[in-house]
Design a protein around this motif. Structure first.
Motif, PDB file in Angstrom:
ATOM      1  N   VAL A   1      -3.882   8.146   8.907  1.00  0.00           N
ATOM      2  CA  VAL A   1      -3.840   6.902   8.146  1.00  0.00           C
ATOM      3  C   VAL A   1      -4.975   6.033   8.677  1.00  0.00           C
ATOM      4  O   VAL A   1      -5.226   6.010   9.892  1.00  0.00           O
ATOM      5  CB  VAL A   1      -2.482   6.169   8.319  1.00  0.00           C
TER       6      VAL A   1
ATOM      7  N   ALA B   1      -4.820  10.645  -0.045  1.00  0.00           N
ATOM      8  CA  ALA B   1      -4.714   9.365  -0.741  1.00  0.00           C
ATOM      9  C   ALA B   1      -5.922   8.528  -0.311  1.00  0.00           C
ATOM     10  O   ALA B   1      -6.700   8.947   0.549  1.00  0.00           O
ATOM     11  CB  ALA B   1      -3.404   8.669  -0.381  1.00  0.00           C
TER      12      ALA B   1
ATOM     13  N   CYS C   1      -1.331  10.130  -4.398  1.00  0.00           N
ATOM     14  CA  CYS C   1      -1.816  11.303  -3.676  1.00  0.00           C
ATOM     15  C   CYS C   1      -2.309  12.358  -4.654  1.00  0.00           C
ATOM     16  O   CYS C   1      -1.844  12.449  -5.786  1.00  0.00           O
ATOM     17  CB  CYS C   1      -0.710  11.916  -2.826  1.00  0.00           C
TER      18      CYS C   1
ATOM     19  N   LEU D   1       3.589   9.085   2.457  1.00  0.00           N
ATOM     20  CA  LEU D   1       2.852  10.321   2.226  1.00  0.00           C
ATOM     21  C   LEU D   1       3.713  11.540   2.544  1.00  0.00           C
ATOM     22  O   LEU D   1       3.739  12.524   1.790  1.00  0.00           O
ATOM     23  CB  LEU D   1       1.573  10.325   3.061  1.00  0.00           C
TER      24      LEU D   1
ATOM     25  N   LEU E   1       1.154   4.175  -3.098  1.00  0.00           N
ATOM     26  CA  LEU E   1       0.378   5.326  -2.633  1.00  0.00           C
ATOM     27  C   LEU E   1       0.243   6.381  -3.724  1.00  0.00           C
ATOM     28  O   LEU E   1       1.242   6.850  -4.281  1.00  0.00           O
ATOM     29  CB  LEU E   1       1.054   5.934  -1.397  1.00  0.00           C
TER      30      LEU E   1
ATOM     31  N   GLU F   1       0.836  -1.202   0.000  1.00  0.00           N
ATOM     32  CA  GLU F   1       0.000   0.000   0.000  1.00  0.00           C
ATOM     33  C   GLU F   1       0.866   1.246   0.000  1.00  0.00           C
ATOM     34  O   GLU F   1       0.578   2.236  -0.680  1.00  0.00           O
ATOM     35  CB  GLU F   1      -0.945   0.011   1.205  1.00  0.00           C
ATOM     36  N   ALA F   2       1.955   1.229   0.795  1.00  0.00           N
ATOM     37  CA  ALA F   2       2.835   2.391   0.854  1.00  0.00           C
ATOM     38  C   ALA F   2       3.545   2.595  -0.480  1.00  0.00           C
ATOM     39  O   ALA F   2       3.702   3.725  -0.952  1.00  0.00           O
ATOM     40  CB  ALA F   2       3.852   2.228   1.983  1.00  0.00           C
TER      41      ALA F   2
ATOM     42  N   ILE G   1       2.880   3.802   5.481  1.00  0.00           N
ATOM     43  CA  ILE G   1       2.078   4.710   4.645  1.00  0.00           C
ATOM     44  C   ILE G   1       2.309   6.165   5.035  1.00  0.00           C
ATOM     45  O   ILE G   1       2.430   7.037   4.158  1.00  0.00           O
ATOM     46  CB  ILE G   1       0.590   4.330   4.750  1.00  0.00           C
TER      47      ILE G   1
END
Length: 316
Positions: A77, A54, A10, A90, A8, A4-5, A86
């Motif tokens: 988060v 995100a 945005c 970000l 990501l 997921e990270a 994450i």
């Protein structure tokens, strides 16, 4: 780092993203006192502020200090993905965006409610901290609390403040908060902290303060021993009628701090309703005495025990 990270994506948040924002915020975040729902639309309209979103996270930055610094705020988060890298992903995206679009920014500043770990202090320098004193009550009980504190104040009041606290207009507030006396002797780390927003005491930041609709009260108009600012109450998720109230008090004299806190609470009486949670941010040395001063027969109790707000800064 989780998948997921790594994946990501945005974008800059928009008005229609509110429900996604609320989905990211957990119901128990900030002990039920999360400000995000109350602040989100205001943030989108604020000059110098950007909100990044995100699918599973968000963060905001505000340019202050005449554009030289960004305040990092509102990092969120989703609860089941915390601890998966994450937040870091970000933050790297936001930092890269700021460097690319605002090359004049040279520092980043933030506040946190937990002591910074050693690895964080290797990057950031601690520039100030406040102790947080909290109270909660039904609004209907605040008047009795204020009355009981008033009956105690004469024996506590600073003799040099015999005229009592004074509410400051914008011109008086600007003159005092930037004065050498207040900056050197009262502000923690020579930093104006408004709610959790740390600002340098420079004229360029006055516009940020005026946007907040603050109530300014000092124990006296000239060379005060304590000066305070209160943000307007705002709704929080703790209860359907809960309001959060933040009062930053700068000063080291317990009698003066008690005096301006009482004056701020008294000024609130005509307008508040529902369930109140009051956070007063003070010099750690006066916290024990303030707690003792506020122990009354009224139905007003501590919301949380002693904790601190840490102000950190790093070069960008």
């Amino acid at each position: 780092m989780s998948a997921e990270a790594c994946d990501l994506e945005c974008s800059l948040a928009e008005e229609q993203d509110l429900q996604q924002v609320l989905n990211i915020c957990g119901p128990g975040d900030y002990n039920g006192l999360d400000y995000m729902a109350a602040f989100y639309h205001r943030w989108l309209q604020e000059p110098g502020r950007l909100v990044f979103i995100a699918k599973v996270a968000l963060e905001s930055v505000l340019r202050v200090d005449g554009g030289q610094t960004v305040l990092v705020q509102g990092l969120r988060v989703v609860s089941d993905l915390r601890g998966h890298g994450i937040a870091g992903a970000l933050q790297r995206h936001v930092t890269a965006y700021v460097r690319r679009h605002f090359p004049e920014v040279s520092a980043v500043r933030l506040s946190r409610g937990d002591p910074p770990p050693p690895q964080m202090l290797s990057k950031y320098r601690l520039i100030a901290k406040e102790a947080i004193f909290s109270l909660c009550c039904e609004a209907a009980d605040l008047g009795l609390f204020v009355a009981e504190l008033q009956s105690r104040l004469p024996c506590q009041a600073d003799s040099s403040s015999s005229s009592g606290p004074v509410r400051l207009n914008q011109q008086q507030a600007a003159s005092l908060i930037l004065s050498p006396h207040v900056v050197s002797n009262l502000l923690p780390g020579k930093t104006i902290i408004c709610d959790w927003e740390p600002l340098r005491p420079v004229e360029a930041n006055l516009e940020v303060l005026w946007r907040r609709g603050l109530t300014w009260i000092a124990d006296r108009e000239y060379d005060p021993a304590a000066i305070s600012l209160l943000t307007p109450p705002y709704s929080v998720p703790l209860r359907h009628d809960a309001l959060r109230i933040n009062i930053n008090i700068f000063g080291h004299s317990l009698p003066s701090v008690c005096s301006v806190l009482l004056a701020q609470l008294e000024a609130l009486l005509p307008s508040v309703h529902g369930y109140l949670v009051i956070y007063a941010y003070v010099d750690p040395a006066v916290w024990p005495g303030l707690r003792q001063f506020c122990q009354t027969e009224a139905n007003v109790t501590p919301f949380k025990d002693y904790w601190e707000n840490f102000i950190l800064e790093a070069d960008l």
